[in-house]
Design an enzyme around this catalytic site. Structure first.
Site, PDB file in Angstrom:
ATOM      1  N   THR A 255       0.828  -1.224   0.000  1.00  0.00           N
ATOM      2  CA  THR A 255       0.000   0.000   0.000  1.00  0.00           C
ATOM      3  C   THR A 255       0.862   1.275   0.000  1.00  0.00           C
ATOM      4  O   THR A 255       0.344   2.375  -0.101  1.00  0.00           O
ATOM      5  CB  THR A 255      -0.906   0.027   1.243  1.00  0.00           C
ATOM      6  OG1 THR A 255      -0.078  -0.025   2.417  1.00  0.00           O
ATOM      7  CG2 THR A 255      -1.875  -1.150   1.227  1.00  0.00           C
TER       8      THR A 255
ATOM      9  N   LYS B 273      -3.043  -2.723  10.104  1.00  0.00           N
ATOM     10  CA  LYS B 273      -3.908  -1.516   9.991  1.00  0.00           C
ATOM     11  C   LYS B 273      -4.355  -1.269   8.548  1.00  0.00           C
ATOM     12  O   LYS B 273      -5.348  -0.597   8.303  1.00  0.00           O
ATOM     13  CB  LYS B 273      -3.186  -0.284  10.551  1.00  0.00           C
ATOM     14  CG  LYS B 273      -2.000   0.237   9.773  1.00  0.00           C
ATOM     15  CD  LYS B 273      -1.432   1.493  10.451  1.00  0.00           C
ATOM     16  CE  LYS B 273      -0.116   1.985   9.875  1.00  0.00           C
ATOM     17  NZ  LYS B 273       0.010   2.125   8.460  1.00  0.00           N
TER      18      LYS B 273
ATOM     19  N   CYS C   6      17.757   5.125  -3.459  1.00  0.00           N
ATOM     20  CA  CYS C   6      17.302   5.665  -4.744  1.00  0.00           C
ATOM     21  C   CYS C   6      18.338   6.601  -5.371  1.00  0.00           C
ATOM     22  O   CYS C   6      18.612   6.539  -6.571  1.00  0.00           O
ATOM     23  CB  CYS C   6      15.967   6.375  -4.593  1.00  0.00           C
ATOM     24  SG  CYS C   6      15.845   7.433  -3.169  1.00  0.00           S
TER      25      CYS C   6
ATOM     26  N   GLY D 252      10.528  10.713  -1.911  1.00  0.00           N
ATOM     27  CA  GLY D 252      11.537   9.876  -1.247  1.00  0.00           C
ATOM     28  C   GLY D 252      11.277   9.750   0.241  1.00  0.00           C
ATOM     29  O   GLY D 252      11.743   8.810   0.884  1.00  0.00           O
TER      30      GLY D 252
ATOM     31  N   PRO E 154       0.781  16.322   8.509  1.00  0.00           N
ATOM     32  CA  PRO E 154       1.799  16.309   9.575  1.00  0.00           C
ATOM     33  C   PRO E 154       3.140  16.811   9.032  1.00  0.00           C
ATOM     34  O   PRO E 154       3.444  16.602   7.865  1.00  0.00           O
ATOM     35  CB  PRO E 154       1.894  14.820   9.945  1.00  0.00           C
ATOM     36  CG  PRO E 154       1.309  14.073   8.793  1.00  0.00           C
ATOM     37  CD  PRO E 154       0.308  14.971   8.157  1.00  0.00           C
TER      38      PRO E 154
ATOM     39  N   LYS F 264      25.350   6.980   2.597  1.00  0.00           N
ATOM     40  CA  LYS F 264      24.856   5.853   1.795  1.00  0.00           C
ATOM     41  C   LYS F 264      25.390   5.932   0.360  1.00  0.00           C
ATOM     42  O   LYS F 264      25.823   4.934  -0.216  1.00  0.00           O
ATOM     43  CB  LYS F 264      23.318   5.857   1.763  1.00  0.00           C
ATOM     44  CG  LYS F 264      22.657   5.426   3.061  1.00  0.00           C
ATOM     45  CD  LYS F 264      21.146   5.565   2.953  1.00  0.00           C
ATOM     46  CE  LYS F 264      20.442   5.173   4.246  1.00  0.00           C
ATOM     47  NZ  LYS F 264      18.957   5.370   4.150  1.00  0.00           N
TER      48      LYS F 264
ATOM     49  N   ARG G 283      16.907  18.232  -0.216  1.00  0.00           N
ATOM     50  CA  ARG G 283      15.492  18.009  -0.505  1.00  0.00           C
ATOM     51  C   ARG G 283      14.943  19.240  -1.197  1.00  0.00           C
ATOM     52  O   ARG G 283      15.151  20.377  -0.738  1.00  0.00           O
ATOM     53  CB  ARG G 283      14.712  17.755   0.790  1.00  0.00           C
ATOM     54  CG  ARG G 283      13.303  17.286   0.565  1.00  0.00           C
ATOM     55  CD  ARG G 283      13.223  15.885   0.036  1.00  0.00           C
ATOM     56  NE  ARG G 283      13.670  14.906   1.033  1.00  0.00           N
ATOM     57  CZ  ARG G 283      13.895  13.628   0.784  1.00  0.00           C
ATOM     58  NH1 ARG G 283      13.752  13.177  -0.436  1.00  0.00           N
ATOM     59  NH2 ARG G 283      14.274  12.802   1.724  1.00  0.00           N
TER      60      ARG G 283
ATOM     61  N   HIS H 249      14.298  12.433  -8.791  1.00  0.00           N
ATOM     62  CA  HIS H 249      15.536  12.956  -8.184  1.00  0.00           C
ATOM     63  C   HIS H 249      16.453  13.458  -9.293  1.00  0.00           C
ATOM     64  O   HIS H 249      16.559  12.833 -10.359  1.00  0.00           O
ATOM     65  CB  HIS H 249      16.260  11.854  -7.422  1.00  0.00           C
ATOM     66  CG  HIS H 249      15.651  11.464  -6.098  1.00  0.00           C
ATOM     67  ND1 HIS H 249      14.583  12.120  -5.523  1.00  0.00           N
ATOM     68  CD2 HIS H 249      15.986  10.452  -5.258  1.00  0.00           C
ATOM     69  CE1 HIS H 249      14.280  11.545  -4.371  1.00  0.00           C
ATOM     70  NE2 HIS H 249      15.111  10.519  -4.170  1.00  0.00           N
TER      71      HIS H 249
ATOM     72  N   ASN I  69      12.574   8.479  -8.893  1.00  0.00           N
ATOM     73  CA  ASN I  69      13.128   7.835  -7.692  1.00  0.00           C
ATOM     74  C   ASN I  69      12.266   6.680  -7.192  1.00  0.00           C
ATOM     75  O   ASN I  69      12.744   5.793  -6.490  1.00  0.00           O
ATOM     76  CB  ASN I  69      13.303   8.853  -6.564  1.00  0.00           C
ATOM     77  CG  ASN I  69      12.018   9.592  -6.254  1.00  0.00           C
ATOM     78  OD1 ASN I  69      11.542  10.375  -7.062  1.00  0.00           O
ATOM     79  ND2 ASN I  69      11.448   9.356  -5.087  1.00  0.00           N
TER      80      ASN I  69
HETATM   81  C1  2RA Z   1      14.983   9.832   0.231  1.00  0.00           C
HETATM   82  N1  2RA Z   1      16.703   8.298  -0.531  1.00  0.00           N
HETATM   83  O1  2RA Z   1      14.991  10.333  -0.892  1.00  0.00           O
HETATM   84  C2  2RA Z   1      15.787   8.587   0.548  1.00  0.00           C
HETATM   85  C3  2RA Z   1      14.906   7.419   0.874  1.00  0.00           C
HETATM   86  N2  2RA Z   1      14.023   7.094  -0.186  1.00  0.00           N
HETATM   87  O2  2RA Z   1      14.314  10.289   1.179  1.00  0.00           O
END
Ligand code: 2RA
Length: 340
Positions: free
Chosen positions: A11, A39, A130, A161, A186, A215, A236, A243, A316
């Site tokens: 899901t 759930k 990703c 992501g 949230p 990573k 971000r 991405h 991604n």
């Molecule tokens: C992100 N690579 O983009 C990390 C986990 N998917 O938040």
């Protein structure tokens, strides 16, 4: 004769994409089970033209099933992946739990397919992060031709992501800029994400890098070559899916930008869109739903002896997660299980 496939976490964003991609690529499925937490029990998910009801992961018996695609967090993976593996159901895991285990293969099929033979150590195969997956697809052809010494990567990572709540947060905040009082989702991020960028993904480490940056460094070394030096800044950005990455690459041997472009054009999983004109490059909105790793802006870095710059964009949720996992299942079928 095909395979009996289980999708665990059906899901979630990635789980749903796994089902879409299994159907789109006509993976030889004899039977499929979709699992979720209690759930979400009974939630309906699409698999091609079928609608499936989720079963309870906690009580599912993996015996007799061939492959389990895991798209759940590390906690649930830690509890249930060993059960599936012990029942001789090969686990392909999208969490970070097993990626750094030397006995468990970390695979991007276009890059290190031969590592699939290691799966039998623990009946588990790890899917990379990703942001790593699309980058190693772009790096591998360059490394094979001119041996990469060092990579400096800056990422521009979409909110998908971080999961469904992050998508809702960006949507709410964006609407809230025009119609105050819209914020309901949230808070996922420590700072505003709408019309902003946040130089922080995952937790901070003592080194000052974030775990997302760590990573990319460790996974690139495991997948391609431990001698490659990688430094990363993961950011971000207010994009829903897709991405983007700016790659600065230093090689042992000189590689001309035109030759690099030709090599990349001929390489698996890559689409080169690289014209030095308005719109002659790929942006995240154009990669959504596609299988490819797109590469643009290929050019010499003249500040060093053997340097190249390029721009890399990919969905991604697909190459970064679900597609790569399904491609590993295809590879496992071709090289090992040999049904279908
Ligand atoms: C992100 N690579 O983009 C990390 C986990 N998917 O938040």
């Amino acid at each position: 004769m095909g395979y009996k496939i289980v999708v665990v976490g059906a899901t979630g964003n990635v789980g749903r994409e796994m089902l879409n991609i299994l159907a789109e690529r006509q993976f030889p499925v004899d039977e499929i089970a979709v699992l979720a937490s209690r759930k979400s029990l009974g939630t309906e998910v699409s698999f091609g033209d079928k609608t499936l009801k989720t079963q309870d992961l906690a009580t599912f018996d993996f015996a007799g099933w061939d492959i389990a695609l895991f798209a759940v967090g590390s906690e649930a993976t830690k509890e249930f992946a060993p059960k599936a593996a012990a029942a001789n159901c090969v686990v392909i895991d999208n969490s970070s739990l097993y990626r750094y285990d030397p006995e468990i293969p970390l695979i991007v099929p276009e890059v290190n397919p031969d590592a699939i033979t290691m799966y039998s150590n623990k009946n588990i195969i790890a899917n990379p992060n990703c942001s790593t997956a699309q980058m190693v697809v772009a790096l591998k052809p360059i490394h094979d031709r001119a041996k990469i010494k060092r990579v400096v990567v800056s990422t521009y990572q979409s909110v998908s992501g971080s999961g469904k709540d992050a998508i809702d947060e960006l949507w709410d905040q964006t609407k809230g800029m025009y119609v105050p009082g819209q914020e309901k989702a949230p808070r996922v991020y420590p700072k505003q994400i709408a019309f902003n960028v946040i130089p922080h993904i995952d937790v901070f480490l003592d080194s000052g890098d974030t775990k997302e940056e760590w990573k990319m460094i460790v996974e690139t070394k495991k997948i391609i070559d431990p001698s490659i030096k990688v430094t990363a800044t993961c950011v971000r950005v207010p994009v829903f899916v897709g991405h983007s990455e700016s790659l600065n690459i230093e090689t042992e041997e000189f590689l001309d930008e035109d030759e690099a472009r030709d090599i990349l054009r001929e390489s698996p999983g890559i689409l080169v869109v690289d014209k030095r004109e308005d719109g002659g490059y790929v942006t995240p909105v154009e990669c959504v739903g596609d299988f490819a790793t797109f590469i643009s802006r290929i050019r010499q870095d003249v500040t060093v002896e053997n340097g190249l710059n390029m721009w890399c964009v990919s969905d991604n949720l697909r190459k970064g997660a679900a597609l790569n996992a399904v491609q590993i299942a295809e590879l496992l079928g071709r090289r090992v299980l040999k049904k279908g």
